[in-house]
Scaffold this motif. Structure first.
Motif, PDB file in Angstrom:
ATOM      1  N   TRP A  67       0.837  -1.210   0.000  1.00  0.00           N
ATOM      2  CA  TRP A  67       0.000   0.000   0.000  1.00  0.00           C
ATOM      3  C   TRP A  67       0.868   1.255   0.000  1.00  0.00           C
ATOM      4  O   TRP A  67       0.617   2.199  -0.749  1.00  0.00           O
ATOM      5  CB  TRP A  67      -0.914  -0.026   1.211  1.00  0.00           C
TER       6      TRP A  67
ATOM      7  N   ALA B 254       2.605   1.701  -3.409  1.00  0.00           N
ATOM      8  CA  ALA B 254       1.707   2.150  -4.474  1.00  0.00           C
ATOM      9  C   ALA B 254       1.356   3.630  -4.335  1.00  0.00           C
ATOM     10  O   ALA B 254       1.144   4.317  -5.332  1.00  0.00           O
ATOM     11  CB  ALA B 254       0.430   1.299  -4.461  1.00  0.00           C
ATOM     12  N   SER B 255       1.306   4.130  -3.103  1.00  0.00           N
ATOM     13  CA  SER B 255       0.895   5.519  -2.867  1.00  0.00           C
ATOM     14  C   SER B 255       2.071   6.486  -2.770  1.00  0.00           C
ATOM     15  O   SER B 255       1.890   7.694  -2.873  1.00  0.00           O
ATOM     16  CB  SER B 255       0.058   5.602  -1.579  1.00  0.00           C
TER      17      SER B 255
ATOM     18  N   LEU C 199      -5.201  -2.529  -1.933  1.00  0.00           N
ATOM     19  CA  LEU C 199      -4.911  -1.989  -3.261  1.00  0.00           C
ATOM     20  C   LEU C 199      -6.015  -2.287  -4.268  1.00  0.00           C
ATOM     21  O   LEU C 199      -6.753  -3.267  -4.141  1.00  0.00           O
ATOM     22  CB  LEU C 199      -3.597  -2.564  -3.798  1.00  0.00           C
TER      23      LEU C 199
ATOM     24  N   GLU D 217      -3.381  -0.913  -9.370  1.00  0.00           N
ATOM     25  CA  GLU D 217      -2.204  -0.604  -8.555  1.00  0.00           C
ATOM     26  C   GLU D 217      -1.324  -1.853  -8.384  1.00  0.00           C
ATOM     27  O   GLU D 217      -0.080  -1.755  -8.376  1.00  0.00           O
ATOM     28  CB  GLU D 217      -2.641  -0.080  -7.182  1.00  0.00           C
TER      29      GLU D 217
END
Length: 465
Positions: free
Chosen positions: A311, A314-315, A349, A353
């Motif tokens: 997470w 991905a962010s 996700l 992603e």
């Protein structure tokens, strides 16, 4: 060294239970047991056939200590090769001790650790490698280690070594014979056939030596280090693998400050998982010590599992970059060590992603330790790191360090003989190296032994075995 006095020991674990088994072995075992056993049918124990069981009471001066089942095994057709009595009594510790003390006062002494199996070896009931397999069988805690111990106890390893030793001994005898006729300059041993035999022996020894890498980890459990930055879910993953709350889990980075170890069985093989402290720059003295231990555990591990936060990666592109740097750092520091990269928290996700992440890091495994997604796939992947092919094909696998060392020494001597053959070394010098090879092969099965070696081996057995 064979001692035929009468020994006694509890053969089942100490403590209360439904049934306990007390074992007696020695030349007077049946006579001693019979003097304190009263059959409910009035049988004379000394007149009973071997491998029979009798119901009765253990008595002392007309006082009944317990109702028991008494098994008779007459030598040489017994475990130790001597007369053996096994008393199955009720599992009260008081009853156990009363019966044992009774026989200690009447012709028996307490057995040493492994003395029953030592007597079996000394009476030719099994060779030394089979005796050691008995201890391995008792200690086996998974299917793979049990299978290896059973194969060795049945003589699979011994037969392979003995066959090599016999073939080598036959050629050695012919070469020794040549020394008696040195003045006539004759050759009794076919040198071309001997070279073929030496090549065969080298191949077998190398295969057995190579199998030790697999056998050792199967016997002792395969260490797996779970590493990564703080708060990526290492402890949650450990709990998911173990299916219990073994490690403390919190949202606070650096919660795990020391290594936590536990073992599970996957596909019949034991895996020892090590949850380590998160790797990061820190000024906390205690946490720094934990991080240092993490690198120590990575060095000791058979496989490294690098856990990253899917997470966060991905962010935050910065997290993706730092995780990639950490991955390269571990690869460079431990280039020969298998490394699994697992993206945890994929439950947070979106599908697109996940695809982006898979394109950034090759061979990325997706997992959610919280929900259990991907945990079973991880277990299957870890099992692939163990070469269980030899196990499935019932090939001989070496697990004993003593055997491994003897195989290495035997191979060294065989290579000396091979070199001597290529260089036309005189027979008397070849004979010396052949004798050394025979000696080291004989060490494995116990054809060559001494009291110190036997003491070291059987001291590690449990009492009563």
């Amino acid at each position: 060294m064979i001692n035929n006095d009468n020994i006694i020991a509890l053969a089942t674990p100490s403590g209360a239970g439904a049934i306990a088994v007390i074992r007696i072995s020695g030349k007077d075992a049946i006579t001693i047991a019979g003097s304190h056993f009263r059959s409910i049918r009035g049988k004379d124990l000394k007149k009973q056939k071997s491998h029979t069981i009798h119901l009765g009471h253990i008595v002392e001066d007309n006082k009944v200590l317990d109702e028991v089942l008494l098994s008779v095994f007459k030598g040489p057709n017994s475990y130790t090769g001597e007369d053996v009595i096994e008393i199955s009594c009720h599992g009260s510790p008081y009853i156990q001790q009363q019966i044992i003390q009774l026989f200690l006062r009447n012709g028996c002494r307490s057995a040493h650790a492994g003395e029953f199996t030592l007597r079996a070896f000394l009476h030719g009931k099994m060779d030394l490698s089979q005796a050691e397999a008995v201890a391995d069988l008792i200690a086996s805690d998974n299917e793979a280690s049990h299978q290896i111990a059973m194969q060795q106890m049945r003589g699979g390893f011994s037969n392979e070594i003995e066959k090599l030793r016999e073939e080598l001994l036959n050629f050695a005898s012919l070469i020794e014979l040549e020394l008696d006729f040195a003045e006539e300059d004759v050759e009794f041993a076919d040198r071309s056939q001997f070279k073929i035999l030496l090549t065969k022996i080298q191949e077998v020894l190398k295969r057995l030596i190579d199998s030790f890498a697999v056998g050792n980890v199967i016997k002792n459990g395969i260490p797996i280090a779970i590493v990564g930055e703080p708060n990526v879910g290492k402890s949650t993953l450990l709990n998911a693998l173990l299916n219990e709350e073994r490690a403390i889990v919190s949202d606070i980075a650096g919660t795990t400050r020391d290594t936590i170890e536990d073992e599970i069985n996957i596909g019949g093989v034991g895996f020892r998982f090590i949850d380590t402290a998160g790797i990061r720059a820190t000024e906390d003295v205690v946490e720094s010590i934990g991080i240092q231990k993490t690198f120590e555990k990575i060095a000791q591990a058979q496989v490294v599992v690098l856990l990253v936060d899917a997470w966060e990666m991905a962010s935050d592109p910065g997290k993706l970059k730092s995780s990639t740097i950490e991955l390269e750092k571990i690869k460079n520091r431990y280039p020969q060590k298998p490394l699994l990269v697992i993206a945890n928290k994929v439950d947070r996700l979106q599908p697109e992603e996940i695809e982006i992440l898979k394109g950034q890091i090759s061979d990325l495994y997706l997992l959610s330790a919280k929900t259990g997604y991907g945990v079973e796939e991880l277990k299957s992947r870890l099992l692939e790191f163990v070469n269980t092919g030899a196990l499935r094909n019932s090939e001989t696998i070496v697990t004993n360090t003593r055997h491994y060392n003897s195989l290495l020494k035997a191979l060294e001597e065989i290579e000396k003989v091979q070199f001597g053959m290529d260089e036309d070394t005189p027979s008397d010098l070849l004979a010396i190296d052949i004798r050394e090879a025979l000696y080291h092969l004989g060490e494995i099965t116990g054809q060559v032994t001494n009291d110190e070696l036997l003491g070291n081996i059987f001291a590690n057995f449990c009492i009563g075995k």
